[in-house]
Design a protein around this motif. Structure first.
Motif, PDB file in Angstrom:
ATOM      1  N   ALA A 317       1.081  -1.522   0.069  1.00 49.18           N
ATOM      2  CA  ALA A 317       0.491   0.021   0.184  1.00 49.18           C
ATOM      3  C   ALA A 317       0.696   0.962   0.019  1.00 49.18           C
ATOM      4  N   LEU A 320       1.766   2.154  -3.726  1.00 43.30           N
ATOM      5  CA  LEU A 320       0.630   2.414  -4.476  1.00 43.30           C
ATOM      6  C   LEU A 320       0.788   3.569  -4.168  1.00 43.30           C
ATOM      7  N   SER A 377      -2.568   4.832  -1.195  1.00 44.11           N
ATOM      8  CA  SER A 377      -3.206   4.313  -2.246  1.00 44.11           C
ATOM      9  C   SER A 377      -4.233   4.370  -2.916  1.00 44.11           C
TER      10      SER A 377
END
Length: 551
Positions: A317, A320, A377
């Motif tokens: 996460a 991202l 994310s």
């Protein structure tokens, strides 16, 4: 899934209760978990060897090891004397847990506010559910990151330092949100800006009275003030500096309290020379900038691992999220990226330049940045093609639900100290075995600190006949002066010894010149004395020293 849209910063009604509610829940969850895994007393686990020193200094308003930590000592004194539940060590561990939990709660607010930095066309697509989940997950991922959790269940200064990192980041984000709103809507935010700048100065000043690594926030502060289009006036800037200086007056605690000769008075900083020596950490400067390039790389590769800290899903996460920040379409998102990158850079700087075996506390800025990225994310999903938005959002939600649970379950056994009593057992067994009027010499600092705590607090009324000497202190002029005052019958050299293996040499000198005057215990045998015929009788985890037999 709640699809209620937040259409823009200017359209959010009054005060949204959701981020407040989420932050409270994250703080409570983190604190409950921390208390379930809390160390029961003084500890050596999780590289908390300094805990005995910090607990003793806080409870007795003393001076701990450099840099003195005046804010921590004052807050610890208040806490440990107001909340009289359990042992003093347990109370101080609970205080560290409280700081860590509040840091996680503040992170929720920071992440929630950070989404206001998104361009309007992106912001309006973000649902309150997604925004809330991202904020909640970031707070919990931070709370259950390996070293955050470890340093929140023992007495250390780092969970308080993490709180200030989160708080100052939140303030900087709120300043950028206000500037963005003013630029886009033309609204007057002078009053809010002034309050935030005062809070920024005050918080940063307090942060520096806890740990000097807060200086590494200076680049972020300067960059955001310079390029965030805040519209700061000279009057506001000077007022903020004034409030920054105000908390620094807490450093006067160190010389004032030292002049009162507290039981723990590291560096005896009652004069200017000793004061500077303590607050600048001069004792440890020899550990800076000594690593070879290979050692630097080794330190970074060994400790600078966000996947290990956040867990696999949390690290994914975070990856991202940082991609979304890199794709930032306005200056404020880019400034947030710069701020978090600078936090990571400060951690990597310490790993590459400061040669210590317990650098976990210096990783917290990097871990906080990773937690912020994890929350972002979901924002990445806004920018994917429309046909993939729904699938991407579902996967993002699943990822952020799994991430804190993964970290909680995966790190529990590694972190849990609820049944760990090594330092407690060592100190209690030691005092049970020491003869009356014993002199205890310790070269290892973690053992000396645990014994200090028991001598000055737990057994202050029952074993005040015992004197604990941390041999390293006797290698400094100030240390000899303190020992002459505290242990007047102890024979000491006129000045510190010089040469190699100075601590072993000092231990040998103290034993030779004080043997026979009182029972002497030491934590490890001294080869030089063993060769001279001194005998070391094992008593528990220490040795009772006997003089050479006379032929």
């Amino acid at each position: 899934m709640d699809e209620e849209k937040v259409t823009g910063p200017g359209d959010v009604p009054g005060r949204d209760r959701l981020p407040v509610t989420l932050s409270i829940w994250v703080g409570l969850i983190a604190y409950v978990v921390y208390m379930m895994t809390l160390s029961p007393g003084v500890s050596w686990a999780h590289h908390s060897e300094d805990s005995g020193d910090l607990i003793t200094a806080a409870y007795l308003l003393g001076i701990p090891h450099p840099t003195g930590y005046p804010l921590f000592c004052i807050m610890g004194w208040i806490w440990s004397h107001v909340f009289v539940i359990g042992s003093v060590a347990w109370r101080m561990n609970a205080l560290s847990a409280l700081f860590g939990a509040i840091a996680a709660a503040v992170t929720v607010r920071a992440v929630w506010s950070s989404f206001d930095l998104l361009p309007f066309d992106s912001f309006r697509i973000l649902t309150r559910f997604s925004r809330g989940l991202a904020s909640l997950a970031s707070g919990l991922v931070l709370a259950f990151a390996t070293d955050v959790w470890k340093l929140s269940v023992v007495t250390e200064v780092y969970s308080l330092n993490l709180f200030f990192i989160a708080l100052l980041s939140w303030i900087l984000i709120e300043l950028m949100v206000g500037a963005k709103s003013a630029v886009e809507s033309g609204s007057d935010w002078t009053a809010t800006r002034g309050k935030l700048l005062v809070l920024l100065g005050l918080s940063w000043g307090f942060a520096l009275t806890n740990h000097l690594t807060s200086l590494f926030l200076l680049p972020s502060i300067l960059i955001i003030l310079a390029f965030g289009q805040l519209g700061i006036t000279l009057k506001e800037f000077l007022r903020s500096i004034g409030f920054f200086i105000l908390p620094l007056l807490l450093y006067f605690y160190i010389p004032i309290r030292s002049a009162m000769n507290p039981p723990l008075d590291w560096g005896n900083p009652e004069n200017l020379t000793n004061f500077i020596w303590v607050v600048t950490g001069s004792q440890f400067k020899k550990l800076m900038f000594t690593l070879s390039p290979y050692q630097m790389l080794h330190q970074i590769m060994r400790y600078g691992q966000i996947p290990v800290e956040l867990g696999g899903p949390g690290a994914l996460a975070a990856g991202l999220g940082v991609c979304r920040l890199i794709l930032g379409k306005n200056r404020w998102v880019i400034l947030l990226l710069i701020h978090t990158m600078l936090l990571v850079g400060s951690s990597l700087f310490y790993l590459a330049s400061y040669y210590i075996w317990d650098p976990e506390g210096y990783l917290l800025p990097m871990i906080w940045a990773g937690s912020m990225w994890a929350g972002w994310s979901l924002a990445l999903m806004i920018n994917v093609p429309s046909q993939a938005v729904k699938l991407g959002r579902i996967l993002g939600v699943i990822l952020l639900i799994i991430a804190p649970i993964w970290a909680l379950v995966g790190h529990w056994d590694e972190v849990d100290l609820s049944g760990t009593r090594d330092a407690i057992r060592f100190a209690e067994e030691g005092f049970e075995s020491y003869e009356e009027n014993a002199l205890v010499l310790e070269v290892r600092y973690e053992r000396a600190f645990a014994l200090w705590y028991y001598r000055e607090i737990e057994y202050a009324d029952t074993r005040d006949d015992v004197d604990i000497i941390f041999v390293e202190h006797a290698t400094f002029d100030w240390g000899l002066d303190l020992l002459r005052r505290k242990v007047p019958d102890l024979v000491l050299p006129d000045e510190p010894l010089t040469g190699g293996e100075v601590e072993a040499a000092m231990a040998a000198w103290l034993i030779r010149n004080n043997i026979g005057r009182r029972p002497i215990y030491i934590g490890a045998t001294v080869d030089e004395l063993a060769e001279e015929g001194y005998r070391f009788e094992g008593v528990g985890l220490s040795f009772l020293v006997h003089p050479p037999e006379i032929p």
